[in-house]
Design a protein around this motif. Sequence first.
Motif, PDB file in Angstrom:
ATOM      1  N   CYS A 162       0.138   3.077   3.668  1.00 16.02           N
ATOM      2  CA  CYS A 162       0.518   2.535   4.977  1.00 16.02           C
ATOM      3  C   CYS A 162       1.490   1.351   4.872  1.00 16.02           C
ATOM      4  CB  CYS A 162      -0.722   2.149   5.780  1.00 16.02           C
ATOM      5  SG  CYS A 162      -1.523   0.657   5.189  1.00 16.02           S
ATOM      6  N   CYS A 193      -6.208  -1.996   0.082  1.00 13.28           N
ATOM      7  CA  CYS A 193      -5.452  -2.288   1.302  1.00 13.28           C
ATOM      8  C   CYS A 193      -6.409  -2.722   2.417  1.00 13.28           C
ATOM      9  CB  CYS A 193      -4.679  -1.035   1.726  1.00 13.28           C
ATOM     10  SG  CYS A 193      -3.845  -1.221   3.299  1.00 13.28           S
ATOM     11  N   CYS A 221      -5.809   0.206   5.576  1.00 12.36           N
ATOM     12  CA  CYS A 221      -6.322   1.589   5.530  1.00 12.36           C
ATOM     13  C   CYS A 221      -7.422   1.777   4.488  1.00 12.36           C
ATOM     14  CB  CYS A 221      -5.188   2.584   5.299  1.00 12.36           C
ATOM     15  SG  CYS A 221      -4.556   2.634   3.615  1.00 12.36           S
ATOM     16  N   HIS A 238      -7.133   1.941   1.320  1.00 13.71           N
ATOM     17  CA  HIS A 238      -6.687   2.637   0.113  1.00 13.71           C
ATOM     18  C   HIS A 238      -6.785   1.699  -1.091  1.00 13.71           C
ATOM     19  CE1 HIS A 238      -4.644   5.898  -1.876  1.00 13.71           C
ATOM     20  NE2 HIS A 238      -3.771   5.069  -2.412  1.00 13.71           N
ATOM     21  N   CYS A 295       0.839  -1.196   0.000  1.00 11.10           N
ATOM     22  CA  CYS A 295       0.000   0.000   0.000  1.00 11.10           C
ATOM     23  C   CYS A 295       0.879   1.253   0.000  1.00 11.10           C
ATOM     24  CB  CYS A 295      -0.909  -0.009   1.225  1.00 11.10           C
ATOM     25  SG  CYS A 295      -1.851   1.511   1.420  1.00 11.10           S
TER      26      CYS A 295
HETATM   27 ZN   LIG Z   1      -2.974   0.956   3.434  1.00 15.61          ZN
END
Ligand SMILES: [Zn+2]
Length: 384
Positions: free
Chosen positions: A98, A119, A122, A124, A95
């Motif tokens: 993170c 992800c 998080c 994303h 990611c």
């Molecule tokens: Zn992430």
Amino acid sequence: MAVKIRNLVRKKHEKWMRRGPIDRFGSGQDIETWELDNSKGKILRSYSMYVDTGKQVDLFSLKSAKSKDFTASVKNIRCIRQKLFKGRKARSFNCPICDTLIKDIDYRVIIYGAQYRQCSSCGHVFVVNRPSRGAINNFYARNISYHLSYTDKSISRNRIEQIAVPKAKWVIEQFKKQYGKAPRSILDIGAGAGHFVYACRNLGLKAEGVELNDSARVFSRDNLGVDLRSCDITRNWKEFRGYDVVTFWGVIEHVTEPNALLKSARQILGDKNALVVCEVPHWNCMSTVIQTAFPDVVVRHLDPLGHINCFTETSLISAYEYTGFAPVAAWYYGMDHYEMITQLLYKLKDDRVASLLAATMNQFQYIYDRGRLSDTLIFCGRPV
Ligand SMILES: [Zn+2]
């Protein structure tokens, strides 16, 4: 509010929660509390957020409402993207926000051969088989057609009045809410054709912009009298110290390392009273649903060359926190209803669809915006 950030690495069981009004058909403005809950009722940290929703805009004064134009655009974008992505292997499964390792089950949608994955930490969403950083930079610096829609003279005036000015006023308003006075200066990174810088100057601010695309800089200089700089902000940030606000309008989703751009903003702003503003594509929205249903007709939002990153609230909070910012305000608005209209135009090849639905554009979109399901999310943060 003062925020003490001890440990920013969010653990799996910790979730960002939103506390706000149940009735969302109000004025379009709310104050919410966004808090990180450890799933046992303990709040680890929280942010008071000014949340705005909706933006009136006459989209068809900015974009064509003709089926044949949209069909040509789909064909062109599909052809370029398929050449770039089909058969391309993943470059990274980590990611970009993170650094969590992405697994096979995190796959979300394939668009023109580009694989969007999400992800698990998080939330994303990003393209794992993207071209190299050099190829992407080269594309933005040299590809003239990419900026055509932004640099068309006939719609430039409309873009300033309907898009740039409201954004500039919103930023000034957020600064006043945080610091009790208007900002004096704004630096716009990825300034495009210079519309936002121009709008800020007209509102009495000192404003400068940085833009890598040659044709956009020429347009800005020749048509708006705004000279934009061309440089790598992650290397040259020291030259821009002293600004009150740094903005990224539709920028950090294009790059392989969004956090690096935010970190540069943090270095430029230092510890003074300042704001950073990012406008990004929002994953949890109606346009994502529509484009996942019709992945062969995508010209915006999940266009994998334009948007190699697509954010959730959690991923954007994470990006802000990792780079030393506390979120303070958000603005939800989008083009989700427009997305539906263009899909109908493409499928039915009947321009009456657009004229029938154009009048309802802002009414329909407002519901997505109020429900926080718009395809655009703007975040404002202050240095901590
Ligand atoms: Zn992430």
